[in-house]
Design a protein around this motif. Structure first.
Motif, mmCIF file in Angstrom:
data_model
loop_
_atom_site.group_PDB
_atom_site.id
_atom_site.type_symbol
_atom_site.label_atom_id
_atom_site.label_comp_id
_atom_site.label_asym_id
_atom_site.label_seq_id
_atom_site.Cartn_x
_atom_site.Cartn_y
_atom_site.Cartn_z
ATOM 1 N N PRO A 283 0.843 -1.201 0.000
ATOM 2 C CA PRO A 283 0.000 0.000 0.000
ATOM 3 C C PRO A 283 0.877 1.249 0.000
ATOM 4 N N LEU A 284 0.344 2.361 -0.498
ATOM 5 C CA LEU A 284 1.125 3.596 -0.585
ATOM 6 C C LEU A 284 1.766 3.970 0.745
ATOM 7 N N GLU A 285 1.029 3.740 1.842
ATOM 8 C CA GLU A 285 1.532 4.124 3.172
ATOM 9 C C GLU A 285 2.746 3.297 3.582
ATOM 10 N N GLY A 286 2.926 2.118 2.951
ATOM 11 C CA GLY A 286 4.027 1.233 3.340
ATOM 12 C C GLY A 286 5.272 1.383 2.488
ATOM 13 N N LEU A 287 5.271 2.333 1.530
ATOM 14 C CA LEU A 287 6.416 2.493 0.636
ATOM 15 C C LEU A 287 7.621 3.107 1.327
ATOM 16 N N GLY A 288 7.369 3.927 2.355
ATOM 17 C CA GLY A 288 8.480 4.565 3.071
ATOM 18 C C GLY A 288 8.551 6.066 2.896
ATOM 19 N N MET A 289 7.517 6.656 2.289
ATOM 20 C CA MET A 289 7.516 8.104 2.088
ATOM 21 C C MET A 289 7.295 8.840 3.410
ATOM 22 N N GLU A 290 7.873 10.038 3.497
ATOM 23 C CA GLU A 290 7.593 10.916 4.631
ATOM 24 C C GLU A 290 6.150 11.413 4.486
ATOM 25 N N PRO A 291 5.468 11.744 5.583
ATOM 26 C CA PRO A 291 4.040 12.127 5.527
ATOM 27 C C PRO A 291 3.724 13.214 4.499
ATOM 28 N N GLU A 292 4.562 14.252 4.433
ATOM 29 C CA GLU A 292 4.311 15.350 3.490
ATOM 30 C C GLU A 292 4.465 14.881 2.042
ATOM 31 N N GLN A 293 5.455 13.986 1.807
ATOM 32 C CA GLN A 293 5.655 13.446 0.462
ATOM 33 C C GLN A 293 4.450 12.611 0.022
ATOM 34 N N LEU A 294 3.952 11.785 0.939
ATOM 35 C CA LEU A 294 2.796 10.930 0.636
ATOM 36 C C LEU A 294 1.574 11.779 0.309
ATOM 37 N N LYS A 295 1.408 12.863 1.059
ATOM 38 C CA LYS A 295 0.270 13.770 0.842
ATOM 39 C C LYS A 295 0.327 14.361 -0.572
ATOM 40 N N GLU A 296 1.527 14.772 -1.012
ATOM 41 C CA GLU A 296 1.703 15.346 -2.349
ATOM 42 C C GLU A 296 1.375 14.309 -3.428
ATOM 43 N N LEU A 297 1.841 13.060 -3.232
ATOM 44 C CA LEU A 297 1.614 12.008 -4.222
ATOM 45 C C LEU A 297 0.129 11.675 -4.340
ATOM 46 N N VAL A 298 -0.553 11.512 -3.212
ATOM 47 C CA VAL A 298 -1.982 11.182 -3.218
ATOM 48 C C VAL A 298 -2.773 12.308 -3.891
ATOM 49 N N HIS A 299 -2.368 13.555 -3.617
ATOM 50 C CA HIS A 299 -3.048 14.707 -4.221
ATOM 51 C C HIS A 299 -2.918 14.662 -5.752
ATOM 52 N N ALA A 300 -1.702 14.387 -6.247
ATOM 53 C CA ALA A 300 -1.482 14.341 -7.698
ATOM 54 C C ALA A 300 -2.221 13.172 -8.339
ATOM 55 N N ALA A 301 -2.260 12.026 -7.637
ATOM 56 C CA ALA A 301 -2.912 10.828 -8.184
ATOM 57 C C ALA A 301 -4.431 10.930 -8.155
ATOM 58 N N SER A 302 -4.951 11.841 -7.338
ATOM 59 C CA SER A 302 -6.406 12.008 -7.235
ATOM 60 C C SER A 302 -6.936 12.993 -8.272
ATOM 61 N N ALA A 303 -6.032 13.705 -8.958
ATOM 62 C CA ALA A 303 -6.454 14.702 -9.943
ATOM 63 C C ALA A 303 -7.037 14.025 -11.178
ATOM 64 N N ALA A 304 -7.866 14.776 -11.905
ATOM 65 C CA ALA A 304 -8.500 14.225 -13.110
ATOM 66 C C ALA A 304 -7.510 14.127 -14.258
ATOM 67 N N GLN A 305 -6.500 15.011 -14.270
ATOM 68 C CA GLN A 305 -5.522 14.975 -15.348
ATOM 69 C C GLN A 305 -4.149 15.394 -14.829
ATOM 70 N N GLY A 306 -3.138 15.150 -15.659
ATOM 71 C CA GLY A 306 -1.776 15.493 -15.278
ATOM 72 C C GLY A 306 -0.838 14.334 -15.555
ATOM 73 N N LEU A 307 0.460 14.609 -15.435
ATOM 74 C CA LEU A 307 1.483 13.594 -15.680
ATOM 75 C C LEU A 307 2.275 13.358 -14.394
ATOM 76 N N VAL A 308 2.267 12.126 -13.926
ATOM 77 C CA VAL A 308 3.045 11.742 -12.745
ATOM 78 C C VAL A 308 4.225 10.909 -13.220
ATOM 79 N N LEU A 309 5.451 11.379 -12.940
ATOM 80 C CA LEU A 309 6.676 10.701 -13.377
ATOM 81 C C LEU A 309 7.340 10.012 -12.193
ATOM 82 N N ILE A 310 7.673 8.738 -12.340
ATOM 83 C CA ILE A 310 8.441 8.012 -11.321
ATOM 84 C C ILE A 310 9.819 7.740 -11.922
ATOM 85 N N THR A 311 10.877 8.200 -11.274
ATOM 86 C CA THR A 311 12.209 8.074 -11.861
ATOM 87 C C THR A 311 13.168 7.355 -10.919
ATOM 88 N N GLY A 312 14.236 6.848 -11.508
ATOM 89 C CA GLY A 312 15.259 6.139 -10.743
ATOM 90 C C GLY A 312 15.923 5.105 -11.623
#
Length: 551
Positions: A283-312
């Protein structure tokens, strides 16, 4: 000796001696074994003390890559009774690992059964020896399965022999044992490598490759053929690389894996990537993100449109993060479509498309078709070319939430990579909602972790002030049988989450360089990968050594 080194107290020693006196006959136990059972010390600490006391080498778990034909010089019953493992030959005898080097009767048994006059002893923990005995003696009947050769040229008669050998019970058992063994230790990959001295089996556990054992060279053709058969590959083709996928039951364990073969000088190498099932998605909460980082990710993933990039880089956990994100956004009110090469985990309730370059189904062509399928969320496995990048950016501007991955070192460079690929800076600035850069760090083993103070030199290299450690609870593993003496067990992510604020958008439009974007992000309070890792090390969730290694 244990008391002198403050490993146990005099009271604990007396308590163990009293318990030992009460055991008689077959129930008698060595003092070290009792101290471990009473919870005063670990097996590893007893082994270290024995090795020091008797001036012997202590062997690490990763060093126990034992050739099968050598280990089997000793019958299994004798090996289990004496708690010894034959590691190899010396110029005048055998090299033997033992949990109790003072047991002269057991060592005499080894000499008697193997005919060796000289034994070179090393100390290992009892559980480590038992684990390797179980693996070595159950892997195959005689370690010499299927002796048909595996030359480049394919001969129909030879292929028929290989097919027959691959279906024989010893080969099937060997493959099942290799697969079940990997699942048991939590390996992400199995490497089966043919070398001049045999077939080496290696596991990748927590991102690190470990030697497991060596099988006789004669077993290779039947072993490789069996893996090809269960992965729906052509056993007659030994000159070209092949890819396949297997789903099978190995010793009661359900295996889902991706299999790849590659011809080499000594014969084909096989790499098996173990795939988790949908139930094991973090689950997203178990990935290891800091609380503020998780909040930003959930906010972006809840939007109707946009591009979310995962890099590494490869092996940094991008796919795991994407699937966690997918399972979070997926519901019956959204049409979720993925384009993947290959489809690694099959998720219920969404449409997953397998890219097939040979048939002409590329990421770009697939993405064009997907956009005509009325999607709400589109996952593009990887942006590999300018055409795919352009389509992904346009899709994110026309009412779709697009998720994809890039191979870059940090969040800022992901933005500039799209510009380098030919995308217009204004298009990149208005499309991207969020960039996540990530790495995986190993977690101290829960069974042997204890408080420690990182060396001053290490802190200096990490640019950490000693004042930072005030209130910190750093921990590291000392090594035990649970973690194969590595001190680590499991991994957790560290993340750099960059939301595209108005300042970031303006910078991308005017100065789309990595340094400019990174500078503005830092002013905006971006938590870098190094800083995220240090926070985890501060709390004892990883070690400072790991943070330096990974970042």
């Amino acid at each position: 000796m244990l008391v002198e080194r403050d490993l146990i107290t005099r009271e604990q020693l007396n308590e163990a001696l009293e318990a030992q006196r009460q055991l008689t006959g077959k129930n008698r136990k060595r003092l070290g074994q009792l101290i471990v059972e009473m919870g005063f010390l670990t097996e590893r600490q007893i082994a270290e003390a024995l090795a020091e006391l008797l001036a012997l080498d202590l062997i690490e778990g990763g060093d126990l890559a034992v050739p099968m034909e050598v280990a089997r010089l000793l019958p299994r019953q004798v090996a289990e009774r004496a708690r010894v493992l034959v590691l190899g030959r010396t110029t005048d005898g055998l090299r033997v690992a033992t949990a109790d080097p003072t047991n002269v009767v057991a060592l005499d048994d080894v000499r008697a059964y193997t005919g060796a006059h000289s034994l070179s002893l090393v100390v290992a923990t009892e559980s480590m020896i038992q684990e390797h005995i179980a693996r070595i003696y159950s892997m195959a009947d005689d370690g010499r399965l299927g002796t048909a050769s595996a030359d480049d040229a394919s001969d129909p008669a030879e292929d028929a022999m290989l097919l027959k050998a691959a279906d024989q019970a010893p080969t099937v058992r060997l493959v099942n044992q290799i697969l079940a063994d990997a699942v048991r230790v939590g390996a992400s990959d199995i490497h089966i490598e043919q070398q001049h001295d045999g077939v080496w089996i290696r596991h990748r556990v927590d991102g690190v490759l470990r030697d497991v054992t060596r099988v006789h060279k004669g077993a290779a053709p039947a072993l490789v053929s069996r893996l090809k058969i269960v992965s729906s590959m052509d056993i007659a083709e030994r000159r070209l690389p092949q890819d396949g996928r297997m789903k099978m039951d190995a010793n009661g364990v359900l295996i889902d894996a991706r299999v790849s073969t590659m011809p080499s000088v000594h014969g084909e190498k096989v790499v098996i990537r173990m795939l988790p099932n949908a139930e094991k998605i973090t689950p997203l909460e178990g990935l290891g993100m800091e609380p503020e980082q998780l909040k930003e990710l959930v906010h972006a993933a809840s939007a109707a449109q946009g591009l979310v990039l995962i890099t590494g880089p490869t092996g940094s956990g991008k796919t795991n993060t994407l699937y966690s994100l997918l399972s979070h956004v997926s519901n019956r009110e959204r049409n979720v479509v993925t384009l993947e090469d290959p489809v690694e985990i099959q998720l219920p309730g969404i449409t997953q498309v397998q890219i097939n370059d040979r048939a002409g189904l590329t990421f770009a062509r697939g993405l064009r078709s997907v956009l005509r399928q009325d999607p709400d969320v589109v996952l593009v496995g990887e942006v590999r070319d300018t055409e795919t990048a352009g389509l992904a950016l346009e899709a994110s501007l026309t009412g779709h939430l697009v998720m994809t991955t890039l191979h870059t070192n940090n969040a800022a460079s992901a933005v500039t990579r799209l510009v380098d690929m030919g995308a217009e800076p204004f298009l990149v600035a208005s499309s991207i909602s969020l960039v996540v850069a990530q790495r995986l760090v190993r977690v101290p083993c829960a069974h042997c972790a204890q408080p420690y103070m990182p060396p001053a030199e290490l802190l200096q290299r990490l640019d950490v002030d000693l004042a930072f450690l005030e209130g910190a609870t750093p921990r590291h593993g000392i090594g035990c049988s649970e973690c194969n003496d590595s001190g680590y067990r499991g991994r957790v992510g560290i993340f750099e989450v960059l939301p595209t604020t108005p300042e970031i958008r303006e910078t991308i439009t005017k100065t789309p360089t990595e340094s400019a974007v990174a500078r503005v992000a830092a002013v905006g309070g971006l938590l870098s990968l190094r800083q995220a890792g240090l926070l985890k090390a501060f709390r004892g969730e990883t070690t400072f050594e790991e943070v330096l290694r990974v970042t």
